[in-house]
Design a protein around this motif. Structure first.
Motif, PDB file in Angstrom:
ATOM      1  N   ILE A  75       0.796  -1.215   0.000  1.00 34.98           N
ATOM      2  CA  ILE A  75       0.000   0.000   0.000  1.00 34.98           C
ATOM      3  C   ILE A  75       0.833   1.271   0.000  1.00 34.98           C
ATOM      4  O   ILE A  75       0.453   2.282  -0.568  1.00 34.98           O
ATOM      5  CB  ILE A  75      -0.913   0.000   1.234  1.00 34.98           C
ATOM      6  N   ALA A  76       1.982   1.209   0.644  1.00 35.10           N
ATOM      7  CA  ALA A  76       2.713   2.453   0.847  1.00 35.10           C
ATOM      8  C   ALA A  76       3.682   2.779  -0.272  1.00 35.10           C
ATOM      9  O   ALA A  76       4.089   3.919  -0.430  1.00 35.10           O
ATOM     10  CB  ALA A  76       3.468   2.396   2.164  1.00 35.10           C
ATOM     11  N   PRO A  79       1.677   5.006  -5.317  1.00 37.05           N
ATOM     12  CA  PRO A  79       0.587   5.961  -5.127  1.00 37.05           C
ATOM     13  C   PRO A  79      -0.714   5.400  -5.689  1.00 37.05           C
ATOM     14  O   PRO A  79      -1.771   5.949  -5.463  1.00 37.05           O
ATOM     15  CB  PRO A  79       1.034   7.181  -5.936  1.00 37.05           C
ATOM     16  N   GLU A 228      12.781   2.817 -14.210  1.00 36.57           N
ATOM     17  CA  GLU A 228      12.988   3.918 -13.272  1.00 36.57           C
ATOM     18  C   GLU A 228      13.561   5.097 -14.046  1.00 36.57           C
ATOM     19  O   GLU A 228      13.885   4.970 -15.227  1.00 36.57           O
ATOM     20  CB  GLU A 228      13.964   3.498 -12.171  1.00 36.57           C
ATOM     21  N   VAL A 229      13.703   6.208 -13.343  1.00 33.17           N
ATOM     22  CA  VAL A 229      14.176   7.405 -14.017  1.00 33.17           C
ATOM     23  C   VAL A 229      15.546   7.173 -14.665  1.00 33.17           C
ATOM     24  O   VAL A 229      15.765   7.511 -15.827  1.00 33.17           O
ATOM     25  CB  VAL A 229      14.257   8.587 -13.035  1.00 33.17           C
ATOM     26  N   ARG A 255       8.017   7.428 -15.103  1.00 38.47           N
ATOM     27  CA  ARG A 255       9.378   7.571 -14.563  1.00 38.47           C
ATOM     28  C   ARG A 255      10.399   7.475 -15.690  1.00 38.47           C
ATOM     29  O   ARG A 255      11.361   8.240 -15.743  1.00 38.47           O
ATOM     30  CB  ARG A 255       9.634   6.502 -13.500  1.00 38.47           C
ATOM     31  N   MET A 258      10.427  10.632 -17.415  1.00 35.95           N
ATOM     32  CA  MET A 258      11.167  11.657 -16.685  1.00 35.95           C
ATOM     33  C   MET A 258      12.661  11.546 -17.013  1.00 35.95           C
ATOM     34  O   MET A 258      13.343  12.556 -17.187  1.00 35.95           O
ATOM     35  CB  MET A 258      10.932  11.463 -15.177  1.00 35.95           C
ATOM     36  N   ARG A 262      15.356  14.286 -19.123  1.00 38.00           N
ATOM     37  CA  ARG A 262      16.701  14.716 -18.782  1.00 38.00           C
ATOM     38  C   ARG A 262      17.665  14.470 -19.935  1.00 38.00           C
ATOM     39  O   ARG A 262      18.495  15.318 -20.261  1.00 38.00           O
ATOM     40  CB  ARG A 262      17.194  13.988 -17.522  1.00 38.00           C
ATOM     41  N   GLN A 283       1.172   9.226 -13.158  1.00 32.72           N
ATOM     42  CA  GLN A 283       1.543   9.507 -11.771  1.00 32.72           C
ATOM     43  C   GLN A 283       1.598  11.019 -11.650  1.00 32.72           C
ATOM     44  O   GLN A 283       2.573  11.650 -12.069  1.00 32.72           O
ATOM     45  CB  GLN A 283       2.915   8.896 -11.465  1.00 32.72           C
ATOM     46  N   LEU A 285       2.210  13.247  -9.553  1.00 34.60           N
ATOM     47  CA  LEU A 285       3.351  13.933  -8.979  1.00 34.60           C
ATOM     48  C   LEU A 285       4.433  14.165 -10.028  1.00 34.60           C
ATOM     49  O   LEU A 285       5.152  15.162 -10.006  1.00 34.60           O
ATOM     50  CB  LEU A 285       3.903  13.087  -7.827  1.00 34.60           C
ATOM     51  N   ILE A 286       4.546  13.233 -10.948  1.00 38.89           N
ATOM     52  CA  ILE A 286       5.536  13.381 -12.007  1.00 38.89           C
ATOM     53  C   ILE A 286       4.928  14.053 -13.228  1.00 38.89           C
ATOM     54  O   ILE A 286       5.358  15.124 -13.653  1.00 38.89           O
ATOM     55  CB  ILE A 286       6.091  12.006 -12.425  1.00 38.89           C
ATOM     56  N   ASN A 289       3.907  17.596 -13.094  1.00 39.59           N
ATOM     57  CA  ASN A 289       4.924  18.515 -12.606  1.00 39.59           C
ATOM     58  C   ASN A 289       6.158  18.637 -13.485  1.00 39.59           C
ATOM     59  O   ASN A 289       7.004  19.485 -13.246  1.00 39.59           O
ATOM     60  CB  ASN A 289       5.346  18.115 -11.192  1.00 39.59           C
ATOM     61  N   LEU A 290       6.248  17.767 -14.457  1.00 34.11           N
ATOM     62  CA  LEU A 290       7.355  17.935 -15.388  1.00 34.11           C
ATOM     63  C   LEU A 290       7.090  19.190 -16.212  1.00 34.11           C
ATOM     64  O   LEU A 290       5.969  19.681 -16.285  1.00 34.11           O
ATOM     65  CB  LEU A 290       7.462  16.715 -16.307  1.00 34.11           C
ATOM     66  N   HIS A 291       8.136  19.681 -16.838  1.00 32.72           N
ATOM     67  CA  HIS A 291       7.955  20.856 -17.675  1.00 32.72           C
ATOM     68  C   HIS A 291       8.514  20.560 -19.044  1.00 32.72           C
ATOM     69  O   HIS A 291       9.701  20.313 -19.169  1.00 32.72           O
ATOM     70  CB  HIS A 291       8.681  22.054 -17.045  1.00 32.72           C
TER      71      HIS A 291
END
Lengths: 347, 347
Positions: A75-76, A79, A228-229, A255, A258, A262, A283, A285-286, A289-291
């Motif tokens: 669960i943790a 998200p 992953e990133v 991810r 993201m 880069r 997600q 949060l990602i 919020n990316l630009h």
DNA sequence: GGACGTGGGAGACAGATGAGCAACAAGAAC
DNA sequence: GTTCTTGTTGCTCATCTGTCTCCCACGTCC
């Protein structure tokens, strides 16, 4: 304001009737013939005293708890769990049920997960929702079969339990389609390295969509890395270093996207002008919020949680036969979430 | 493998004893005098039959359900909820309790939240954990007082309920301290604009830490913006445009730090060489995935969840008097998580 | 032969639900 | 006018599955 020291007996005494009558009135039992005056009196008194039935006693008697067990893997750490739980909780309370939650680990032994289900069973939940945090094949504890159960975001290895999963293929098609629609003809894919259904299905949908659009799907550039990133960064460097690099990039998840952002920045490539990117998972949060904001495909976690509870309750109430639905998993669509990372290719 | 059609009566019949005896044996009642042979037989038979007591009936009789209610504000919108739930679940199961979860909205009316608590009360939970998703002052439903309750991540406006909150000040001091320790003397702070305790406390700790280090805390550059990526970006542009701009930047949270990263990139500033950054929250998805990894302060959500359950159970079992603890909230420390966004200032 | 120790059972109880029955009044039949 | 039928209203009692407080039977000891 309710007072939990008040029982049905107290209401009965205060109203000058028997407990049966109180029960019949408050439950609006159809065959009970009770005068309107008595009904009124019972209701008024019950209200005044702040009476609420003891759900335990009720459950013991009726063999229905109105509780559903939710076993949630990890669960943790993702998200996504929150959205499944939210969907499940809202669907459940809308029909008068509540959720008992138990957290487990995807890597826990089958015995330990069986014990978790056992705990739920000892508490006499009416049904169980078993939620995994990403789409895969999972070995389920055998005792899950004791009550109606639905599996969320996975299919069982045995295959004989009702499951609801995301439409990986449709989502991938939508993602690639968005790139095509913008005019890209050189489209690449950065895939995951895990052996899960999504890996295969997204790749296959990627190639198929290109081919159907008249491009050579089999020849399209594909790189694989851990999702992953950092993996996304490395794979993006590789794919962009090819000759005739893609102008549109479909990433296995946000991810990875993201990481691709880069890589693009380091290569002096502007997103979306020089490189259009589309992700998967949404997600927030990602992605948000990316630009620039990442266009991506949303997984229907809320919907899967709600769908599962809805059908679980139907089964508990005898309105549905889950074994019939168990033949094939139900597939829920993955909508494209448009932000700003896709535009037409240069020139 | 347990079979839920088996009751204590079946065990009694199979073992040739009374239900009383079975109950006494299995519960290891101290005053019961039963021969070792009988005990063995009962246990063996009970095991064979896969008997487990019906927790409902047990709860009805003993007036103890072994269930704790968890009302969680906005479970899906923040990743923090998962950690609170995980901490709570693990602490609860370690002591033989289970969690009933109810999701609510921080913006829901007091009546609706009171109804949520009522639902839990009707099910006779032994205690309630009320979790908010960020540290603030919250108005609690009055009926929370009917059972032992603990508030997580907030303090009540009334103030008379045991609460556990993060050490904002200590966390902020650790963050600023890390910058100072690296040798920075020009340190700025990008604050939040919400009127919550964290806003005030982090600012105050920021100034105090600088002053105690012999710098002029009151003159240090501070900008405030909404605590999102965009706000962070804008505030960072402003703070970096000042004359003699800071070389070290403390950000109210990780999202603001993410915005600061972008601002720095646009200005041609390398992190950490030209600008050292420290965040707050340790939102893994962001902090660990930024490049370079963001040094930040972790909020003890797991620990708060576990602490709350631990003390809730103590209260339920009469080992603690929560009203005594309610005088002051308990403060749990916020550890610094070192990644790669801080180094010594240039030259 | 009464007090005491040993092993275990009977029955009340927790707080509801539900099937069936009892009490009573009004109208029908004779 | 008396008895029978029927409808109305609400109650009694069993039940769900355990827990827990007496209480009983039986043997032994002094």
């Amino acid at each position: 304001m309710s007072n939990k020291n008040i029982g049905i007996k107290d209401v009965a005494i205060a109203a000058g009737v028997s407990v049966t009558t109180v029960s019949h009135v408050l439950n609006e039992v159809s065959y009970a013939r009770i005068s309107p005056e008595t009904r009124d009196k019972v209701r008024t008194i019950s209200e005044q005293l702040g009476y609420g039935p003891n759900r335990l006693a009720q459950a013991l008697r009726t063999q229905r708890t109105g509780m559903l067990g939710l076993v949630s893997e990890d669960i943790a750490t993702t998200p996504h769990a929150g959205r499944i739980i939210l969907g499940a909780d809202e669907a459940a309370r809308a029909r008068g049920y509540n959720l008992m939650i138990i957290n487990t680990s995807g890597s826990a032994s089958i015995e330990s997960r069986q014990a978790d289900v056992e705990t739920l069973l000892d508490r006499r939940v009416d049904g169980i929702l078993y939620a995994t945090m990403y789409h895969r094949n999972v070995e389920l504890p055998a005792n899950l079969g004791s009550v109606p159960s639905v599996l969320v975001d996975s299919v069982a290895t045995g295959g004989n339990i009702t499951a609801v999963i995301p439409d990986e293929e449709g989502g991938a098609r939508a993602a690639v389609g968005a790139l095509l629609e913008a005019g890209h003809t050189r489209v690449g894919f950065i895939n995951n390295t895990d052996d899960v259904p999504a890996t295969r299905q997204r790749l296959q949908a990627f190639r198929a969509t290109l081919t159907e659009a008249g491009l050579d799907g089999d020849a399209a550039p594909v790189e694989s890395e851990v999702s992953e990133v950092q993996g996304g960064y490395e794979a993006a460097r590789r794919i962009l270093a090819r000759e005739n690099p893609p102008t549109g990039l479909f990433c296995y998840n946000d991810r990875i996207a993201m990481g691709a952002y880069r890589a693009a920045a380091e290569l002096g490539l502007t997103i979306p002008a020089d490189l259009s990117v589309v992700g998967f998972d949404d997600q927030e949060l990602i992605a948000a919020n990316l630009h620039p904001g990442l266009t991506t495909v949303a997984l229907p976690h809320y919907e899967m949680g709600a769908w599962a509870i809805e059908h679980l309750i139907d089964a508990v109430e005898g309105k549905t036969d889950l074994t019939l639905m168990a033949l094939h998993p139900t597939i829920l669509s993955c909508p494209l979430v448009r932000r700003d990372s896709i535009t037409a290719p240069r020139q």
